[in-house]
Design an enzyme around this catalytic site. Sequence first.
Site, PDB file in Angstrom:
ATOM      1  CE  LYS A  80     -25.254 -26.809  -3.487  1.00  0.00           C
ATOM      2  NZ  LYS A  80     -24.698 -27.327  -2.199  1.00  0.00           N
ATOM      3  CB  SER A 158     -25.892 -24.709   0.225  1.00  0.00           C
ATOM      4  OG  SER A 158     -24.997 -25.732  -0.206  1.00  0.00           O
ATOM      5  CB  SER A 182     -24.849 -28.347   1.713  1.00  0.00           C
ATOM      6  OG  SER A 182     -24.480 -27.168   2.394  1.00  0.00           O
TER       7      SER A 182
END
Length: 453
Positions: A80, A158, A182
């Site tokens: 990420k 996210s 997330s």
Amino acid sequence: MRRPVSGMSVAEMSMLIHSGVMSPVEIAEAVFDAIDRHADKSVFISLFRDRAMGEASAAAKRVADGRSLGLLDGIPIAWKDLFDIKGLATTAGSTVLSARAPATKDAAVVDLVRQSGMVAIGRTNMSEFAFSGIGINPHYGTPHNPKSTDVPRVSGGSSSGSAVAVAAGLVPVAIGTDTGGSIRIPAAFNGIVGYKASRGRYAMDGVFPLAKSLDCLGPLCRTVQDAIWVDVAMRGATRPEITRATDASLDIVVPENGVFDVAEPGVIEAFEAALLRLEKAGARIQRIHIPAFDAISELVKARGALVTAEAFALHRERLTGAIADQIDPRVVARIKLGEKTSMADYIDILDIRRRLTVETEDLLTGRLVAFPSVAHVAPAIDPLLADDDLFFATNGKTLRNTGFGNFLDWCGVSIPCGTGDAGMPVGLLLSGVAGDDEKLLTAALRYEDVIRG
């Protein structure tokens, strides 16, 4: 023609590598081919072709020489866009951070995973500053949920790009962060496994924060077995303590309050069917009221959310002046809510959190907790883009179930348990109290097939 590796698990790729069927170089080349061919170009923010091929070549030589570093040697992994990668600026899904100085070294957990022989493929897209459970990003594009067959749907946030990279079969594992859901939300929306470890299980050095009191890490992958293997590397351990031979009796608490409010019928049906399968497999299930869930909801109404208070403290200087115009207005609006939380309120929130955490641990008496990861399936993108009120309402509902676990410091793993509306995936969230990661993963490994049905 290269052999395709799309959709393979970590374990399946490891078998190919260590049986000599494919080399890590061939696998890395096949991964980049798949990414290049994939229609959705918003999944990755950056790719590390040179680094990846160098790491794959080194892994191939080790395996050929009989010096493999272990089961993960040569396995591709994506990160990420919150993890420092040497030589690159960490942008957290935002263009306002693109001018930051490049990282001088990898984040601590990235380095540990590198030492296990895994091959870093690239950095995945995300909600800007990790501040949304939806996964929409106006700067780098919004990754589309690959499980949707009717309309473009969100992938969840996210860790949006991380989930899609796995669900679309581009990489076998991607690492995400989880402050309010997330990892577990996009895992549920995309029909994959998402493991949020207990806070503090992994080193956080070099990880761009959102709310340090809540931030956690973990893998998104295809199976619980994969999550267990990757967890070992993220901790810098040598081998997994958990195997399929490990005993895994299962006592489950199902909350009667909070998590089923306004839940879609299809989600409830898929969850209840999974519970029935677990009971038939010998799990003991008790439905109880968890007072902390009501208290958390009232606390947020009265004093604000812990995440917004800490996010505002982190980003307050970015929310003033011209730079604020370069940030997603929805992210700005949510972060500014933290300005309303006074220092006295913040201290009270932390004190109440500690009390509720202890009280809930006493209530659970070592049992795991199960409920739907999200109360609804992945929603369509276009209506959310057109209506801010709908976006904020949907975001709040999306984060609700997983947010309880973050506030109470639980570990959790979302496992696909069926489908709901429009044939979209539903996730069952199995959670344990802080530090019960081994118990949680042992049970998840033992009962994964039962949960999936």
